[in-house]
Write a protein that holds these residues in place. Structure first.
Motif, PDB file in Angstrom:
ATOM      1  N   ASP A  50       0.856  -1.192   0.000  1.00 35.50           N
ATOM      2  CA  ASP A  50       0.000   0.000   0.000  1.00 35.50           C
ATOM      3  C   ASP A  50       0.888   1.237   0.000  1.00 35.50           C
ATOM      4  N   LEU A  51       0.974   1.874  -1.173  1.00 33.45           N
ATOM      5  CA  LEU A  51       1.823   3.051  -1.346  1.00 33.45           C
ATOM      6  C   LEU A  51       0.992   4.312  -1.582  1.00 33.45           C
ATOM      7  N   ALA A  52      -0.234   4.332  -1.096  1.00 35.14           N
ATOM      8  CA  ALA A  52      -1.103   5.485  -1.304  1.00 35.14           C
ATOM      9  C   ALA A  52      -0.438   6.748  -0.765  1.00 35.14           C
ATOM     10  N   GLU A  53      -0.430   7.787  -1.604  1.00 40.03           N
ATOM     11  CA  GLU A  53       0.115   9.104  -1.251  1.00 40.03           C
ATOM     12  C   GLU A  53       1.606   9.077  -0.931  1.00 40.03           C
ATOM     13  N   ALA A  54       2.289   8.017  -1.347  1.00 38.65           N
ATOM     14  CA  ALA A  54       3.728   7.933  -1.097  1.00 38.65           C
ATOM     15  C   ALA A  54       4.494   8.855  -2.036  1.00 38.65           C
ATOM     16  N   ASN A  55       5.662   9.285  -1.586  1.00 40.76           N
ATOM     17  CA  ASN A  55       6.552  10.118  -2.393  1.00 40.76           C
ATOM     18  C   ASN A  55       7.617   9.221  -3.017  1.00 40.76           C
ATOM     19  N   LEU A  56       7.490   8.996  -4.342  1.00 38.97           N
ATOM     20  CA  LEU A  56       8.449   8.154  -5.074  1.00 38.97           C
ATOM     21  C   LEU A  56       9.228   8.978  -6.103  1.00 38.97           C
ATOM     22  N   ARG A  57       9.264  10.285  -5.886  1.00 38.08           N
ATOM     23  CA  ARG A  57       9.940  11.150  -6.858  1.00 38.08           C
ATOM     24  C   ARG A  57      11.426  10.789  -6.963  1.00 38.08           C
ATOM     25  N   GLU A  58      11.889  10.731  -8.232  1.00 38.85           N
ATOM     26  CA  GLU A  58      13.297  10.445  -8.539  1.00 38.85           C
ATOM     27  C   GLU A  58      13.750   9.092  -7.987  1.00 38.85           C
TER      28      GLU A  58
END
Length: 414
Positions: free
Chosen positions: A336-344
């Motif tokens: 569950d990666l809801a609203e996670a920050n995966l930038r870069e």
């Protein structure tokens, strides 16, 4: 006192406040003023220790720097009153109304009194249980050990106050400020601290069972050793250091770091299942190859961490910060990666190697099949060859992301 004597005392005090050489400072020690209507009365610096103000109407009264030691103000209406730097040691304020009152710098500790016969009477810390302190100003107050059980402090400013050992169980302080407060050993069981500022507060040894910290700002707060497992911290701003983790978990992470750095010749691979790592600060941590299946990493900071080939299947990473993390070949199946920050973030494939370290011509892609990526942000991330079959992508952002060979189950990424 007769009403006439009382009026004369008030008039004399007003003259004394204007000119210390005239009039007379009010001395109403141990007088019975219960139920009196004293709206707007100016009793700054008055001597009121032991005075009985039960159920009195004291709206907009000014008791700044007054001596209210062991006074009884229970059920009194002190709405918009001023108690700045007042001596309220041992005072009784149970169920008083202090809405929008100013208690800045007030002393609400316990105290003792030696009678003429040499007997020592000990007064408990101020009793504010069940009182209404909504929007009150209580900055820099000394409330060590005070009883605030069930009190209302919605929107109140209690910043920089001493609340060590205080009973705050059942308190409702939503939207207020407890910034820089000393809350060591305080009882916060069942308290509601939604959207509260706890910036820099010291909560060492506090009891937080059933406490609600939803949306609270706990930046820089001392929360070492607190058990948040029975508290609610949805949307709270906090990062726990690894020192707050159970000893066996800390040991496993340390052994894993040695295992990775020694390429398996030292230490041991971390195998942690269903462990609560919520809001933990693991920035830049070496977790490649670790097994973190079904772990709770809600709100965790994994920015810059190395999670290459790590197993995070079924993990809860809601709102986690993984910006810039190395996650090639990671297993995030059903995570569950809801609203996670995966930038870069790097979520591409890993070149598989044999025991001699030579590539064998096969790649191991990152597996996000069945993962919940709703409202997650993967802008600028590398998702080359990543498997997103049956992943939930509502609101998923991937502007500038590398999607070469990414398996999307025919879904479109915004």
């Amino acid at each position: 006192m007769t009403p006439q004597e009382l009026v004369e005392a008030f008039q004399g005090h007003e003259q004394w406040l204007r000119n210390r050489g005239q009039g007379r400072r009010a001395n109403l020690r141990h007088k019975d003023l219960s139920g009196a209507s004293l709206t707007g009365i100016d009793l700054r610096e008055a001597l009121l220790s032991g005075c009985d103000f039960r159920r009195a109407n004291l709206r907009r009264a000014n008791f700044s720097r007054a001596d209210l030691f062991a006074a009884n103000l229970s059920r009194a209406d002190l709405t918009e009153s001023r108690l700045i730097e007042a001596d309220l040691r041992g005072a009784e304020l149970a169920q008083a109304t202090l809405h929008n009152a100013n208690l800045q710098g007030a002393d609400l500790r316990g105290g003792s009194l030696i009678t003429g016969g040499g007997e020592t009477i000990v007064f408990e810390p101020c009793d504010l249980s069940g009182s209404d302190l909504d929007k009150a100003m209580i900055k820099r107050a000394n409330m060590k050990g005070a009883n605030l059980r069930g009190a209302r402090l919605t929107g109140a400013n209690v910043a920089y106050s001493l609340l060590r050992g205080a009973d705050l169980s059942g308190v409702v302080a939503d939207g207020g400020s407890l910034a820089r407060c000393d809350l060591r050993g305080a009882d916060l069981r069942g308290a509601s601290l939604k959207e509260v500022s706890l910036v820099g507060a010291d909560l060492s040894g506090a009891v937080i069972e059933g406490c609600t910290f939803d949306g609270a700002n706990m930046t820089g707060a001392c929360i070492e050793g607190l058990d948040f497992s029975t508290a609610s911290i949805a949307g709270a701003t906090l990062n726990l250091s690894r020192d707050t983790l159970p000893r066996d978990v800390r040991t496993a992470l340390n052994h894993h770091m040695h295992w990775v750095r020694s390429q398996g010749s030292e230490g041991e691979r971390a195998t942690l299942t269903e462990v609560d790592l919520s809001h933990i600060d693991l920035r830049g941590c070496e977790l490649s190859g670790a097994s973190l299946r079904s772990c709770n990493l809600t709100g965790a900071d994994l920015s810059g961490a190395s999670l290459v080939m790590a197993d995070l299947s079924g993990a809860r990473l809601v709102g986690a910060n993984m910006e810039g993390a190395m996650m090639d070949g990671v297993n995030l199946t059903d995570a569950d990666l809801a609203e996670a920050n995966l930038r870069e973030c790097k979520l591409s494939a890993v070149d598989l190697k044999d025991s001699q370290g030579r590539t064998i011509g096969r790649k191991w892609p990152a597996n996000l099949s069945g993962a919940n990526l709703s409202d997650a942000d993967a802008s600028g991330a590398d998702l080359t060859m990543a498997n997103l079959i049956e992943a939930r992508l509502s609101g998923f952002r991937a502007e500038g992301a590398t999607l070469v060979g990414t398996i999307l189950d025919e879904q479109l990424i915004a």
